[in-house]
Write a protein that holds these residues in place. Structure first.
Motif, PDB file in Angstrom:
ATOM      1  N   ASP A  21       4.214  14.721   6.670  1.00 14.13           N
ATOM      2  CA  ASP A  21       3.319  15.346   7.643  1.00 14.13           C
ATOM      3  C   ASP A  21       1.883  14.872   7.413  1.00 14.13           C
ATOM      4  N   TYR A  22       0.976  15.386   8.231  1.00 19.86           N
ATOM      5  CA  TYR A  22      -0.424  14.969   8.156  1.00 19.86           C
ATOM      6  C   TYR A  22      -1.031  15.311   6.796  1.00 19.86           C
ATOM      7  N   ALA A  23      -0.669  16.491   6.265  1.00 20.24           N
ATOM      8  CA  ALA A  23      -1.182  16.901   4.948  1.00 20.24           C
ATOM      9  C   ALA A  23      -0.726  15.929   3.863  1.00 20.24           C
ATOM     10  N   ALA A  24       0.493  15.440   3.953  1.00 19.50           N
ATOM     11  CA  ALA A  24       0.991  14.458   2.986  1.00 19.50           C
ATOM     12  C   ALA A  24       0.224  13.144   3.117  1.00 19.50           C
ATOM     13  N   ALA A  25      -0.155  12.781   4.334  1.00 21.95           N
ATOM     14  CA  ALA A  25      -0.944  11.565   4.551  1.00 21.95           C
ATOM     15  C   ALA A  25      -2.325  11.717   3.918  1.00 21.95           C
ATOM     16  N   GLU A  26      -2.939  12.899   4.058  1.00 23.68           N
ATOM     17  CA  GLU A  26      -4.240  13.130   3.434  1.00 23.68           C
ATOM     18  C   GLU A  26      -4.129  13.107   1.912  1.00 23.68           C
ATOM     19  N   ALA A  27      -3.046  13.636   1.360  1.00 21.62           N
ATOM     20  CA  ALA A  27      -2.826  13.595  -0.083  1.00 21.62           C
ATOM     21  C   ALA A  27      -2.663  12.146  -0.551  1.00 21.62           C
ATOM     22  N   ALA A  28      -1.985  11.337   0.250  1.00 20.11           N
ATOM     23  CA  ALA A  28      -1.820   9.916  -0.080  1.00 20.11           C
ATOM     24  C   ALA A  28      -3.171   9.205  -0.063  1.00 20.11           C
ATOM     25  N   LEU A  29      -4.052   9.581   0.874  1.00 20.48           N
ATOM     26  CA  LEU A  29      -5.406   9.009   0.898  1.00 20.48           C
ATOM     27  C   LEU A  29      -6.141   9.328  -0.402  1.00 20.48           C
ATOM     28  N   ASP A  30      -6.046  10.567  -0.855  1.00 18.14           N
ATOM     29  CA  ASP A  30      -6.681  10.959  -2.110  1.00 18.14           C
ATOM     30  C   ASP A  30      -6.120  10.163  -3.275  1.00 18.14           C
ATOM     31  N   HIS A  31      -4.802   9.973  -3.278  1.00 20.77           N
ATOM     32  CA  HIS A  31      -4.159   9.210  -4.345  1.00 20.77           C
ATOM     33  C   HIS A  31      -4.642   7.750  -4.353  1.00 20.77           C
ATOM     34  N   ILE A  32      -4.741   7.147  -3.183  1.00 21.52           N
ATOM     35  CA  ILE A  32      -5.226   5.761  -3.087  1.00 21.52           C
ATOM     36  C   ILE A  32      -6.650   5.659  -3.633  1.00 21.52           C
ATOM     37  N   ASP A  33      -7.500   6.598  -3.258  1.00 22.47           N
ATOM     38  CA  ASP A  33      -8.879   6.631  -3.734  1.00 22.47           C
ATOM     39  C   ASP A  33      -8.927   6.738  -5.254  1.00 22.47           C
ATOM     40  N   ASP A  34      -8.177   7.689  -5.812  1.00 31.87           N
ATOM     41  CA  ASP A  34      -8.153   7.883  -7.262  1.00 31.87           C
ATOM     42  C   ASP A  34      -7.619   6.650  -7.982  1.00 31.87           C
ATOM     43  N   GLN A  35      -6.561   6.049  -7.447  1.00 27.66           N
ATOM     44  CA  GLN A  35      -5.958   4.876  -8.077  1.00 27.66           C
ATOM     45  C   GLN A  35      -6.925   3.691  -8.088  1.00 27.66           C
ATOM     46  N   LEU A  36      -7.638   3.479  -7.000  1.00 24.68           N
ATOM     47  CA  LEU A  36      -8.613   2.387  -6.956  1.00 24.68           C
ATOM     48  C   LEU A  36      -9.716   2.595  -7.994  1.00 24.68           C
ATOM     49  N   GLU A  37     -10.204   3.815  -8.112  1.00 21.51           N
ATOM     50  CA  GLU A  37     -11.245   4.083  -9.099  1.00 21.51           C
ATOM     51  C   GLU A  37     -10.721   3.867 -10.517  1.00 21.51           C
ATOM     52  N   ARG A  38      -9.474   4.287 -10.803  1.00 21.72           N
ATOM     53  CA  ARG A  38      -8.881   4.055 -12.127  1.00 21.72           C
ATOM     54  C   ARG A  38      -8.709   2.567 -12.400  1.00 21.72           C
ATOM     55  N   ASP A  39      -8.220   1.818 -11.406  1.00 17.00           N
ATOM     56  CA  ASP A  39      -8.019   0.382 -11.585  1.00 17.00           C
ATOM     57  C   ASP A  39      -9.337  -0.323 -11.877  1.00 17.00           C
ATOM     58  N   LEU A  40     -10.384   0.052 -11.165  1.00 16.87           N
ATOM     59  CA  LEU A  40     -11.691  -0.546 -11.406  1.00 16.87           C
ATOM     60  C   LEU A  40     -12.200  -0.200 -12.802  1.00 16.87           C
ATOM     61  N   ALA A  41     -12.019   1.030 -13.230  1.00 16.47           N
ATOM     62  CA  ALA A  41     -12.467   1.451 -14.559  1.00 16.47           C
ATOM     63  C   ALA A  41     -11.686   0.723 -15.651  1.00 16.47           C
ATOM     64  N   THR A  42     -10.380   0.534 -15.445  1.00 15.84           N
ATOM     65  CA  THR A  42      -9.549  -0.175 -16.418  1.00 15.84           C
ATOM     66  C   THR A  42     -10.042  -1.599 -16.622  1.00 15.84           C
ATOM     67  N   ASN A  43     -10.497  -2.227 -15.553  1.00 16.70           N
ATOM     68  CA  ASN A  43     -11.007  -3.595 -15.624  1.00 16.70           C
ATOM     69  C   ASN A  43     -12.487  -3.638 -15.975  1.00 16.70           C
ATOM     70  N   LEU A  54      -9.311   3.482   6.925  1.00 14.69           N
ATOM     71  CA  LEU A  54      -7.867   3.663   6.991  1.00 14.69           C
ATOM     72  C   LEU A  54      -7.489   4.515   8.189  1.00 14.69           C
ATOM     73  N   ASP A  55      -6.378   4.168   8.812  1.00 12.80           N
ATOM     74  CA  ASP A  55      -5.838   4.946   9.920  1.00 12.80           C
ATOM     75  C   ASP A  55      -4.641   5.751   9.434  1.00 12.80           C
ATOM     76  N   ILE A  56      -4.539   6.985   9.903  1.00 10.96           N
ATOM     77  CA  ILE A  56      -3.313   7.758   9.736  1.00 10.96           C
ATOM     78  C   ILE A  56      -2.551   7.605  11.044  1.00 10.96           C
ATOM     79  N   GLU A  57      -1.312   7.143  10.927  1.00  8.97           N
ATOM     80  CA  GLU A  57      -0.486   6.899  12.103  1.00  8.97           C
ATOM     81  C   GLU A  57       0.732   7.822  12.085  1.00  8.97           C
ATOM     82  N   LYS A  58       1.079   8.319  13.254  1.00  9.38           N
ATOM     83  CA  LYS A  58       2.279   9.133  13.434  1.00  9.38           C
ATOM     84  C   LYS A  58       3.345   8.227  14.060  1.00  9.38           C
TER      85      LYS A  58
END
Length: 86
Positions: A21-43, A54-58
């Motif tokens: 659902d839309y809420a799951a898409a928003e949670a995935a957006l948060d996860h992508i954001d967090d993962q990118l910040e972690r990847d940058l910090a690791t490097n 980013l677009d949310i598509e139904k």
């Protein structure tokens, strides 16, 4: 039954799919954001100010419709945005 997915607006790359659902898409957006910040910090890279559009598509019966648009701003809350001393 519809599902949701995330797509990079600039590259058209599909980043996540089969979200319940839309809420799951928003949670995935948060996860992508967090993962990118972690990847940058690791490097040991500062994120600076990265902007992702980013677009949310139904998806219903194979038909895709954009139902939301988000801009992720990474690094905007960095405490020190000054230039290094010369």
């Amino acid at each position: 039954m519809p599902s949701y997915q995330l797509r990079d607006t600039t590259t058209s790359q599909l980043l996540a799919q089969n979200l319940a659902d839309y809420a799951a898409a928003e949670a995935a957006l948060d996860h992508i954001d967090d993962q990118l910040e972690r990847d940058l910090a690791t490097n040991d890279e500062g994120p600076g100010r990265i902007r992702l559009r980013l677009d949310i598509e139904k998806v219903t019966a194979g038909i895709t419709e954009v139902v939301g648009h988000h801009v992720l701003l990474i690094g905007v809350d960095d405490p020190d945005n000054s230039l290094p001393a010369l």
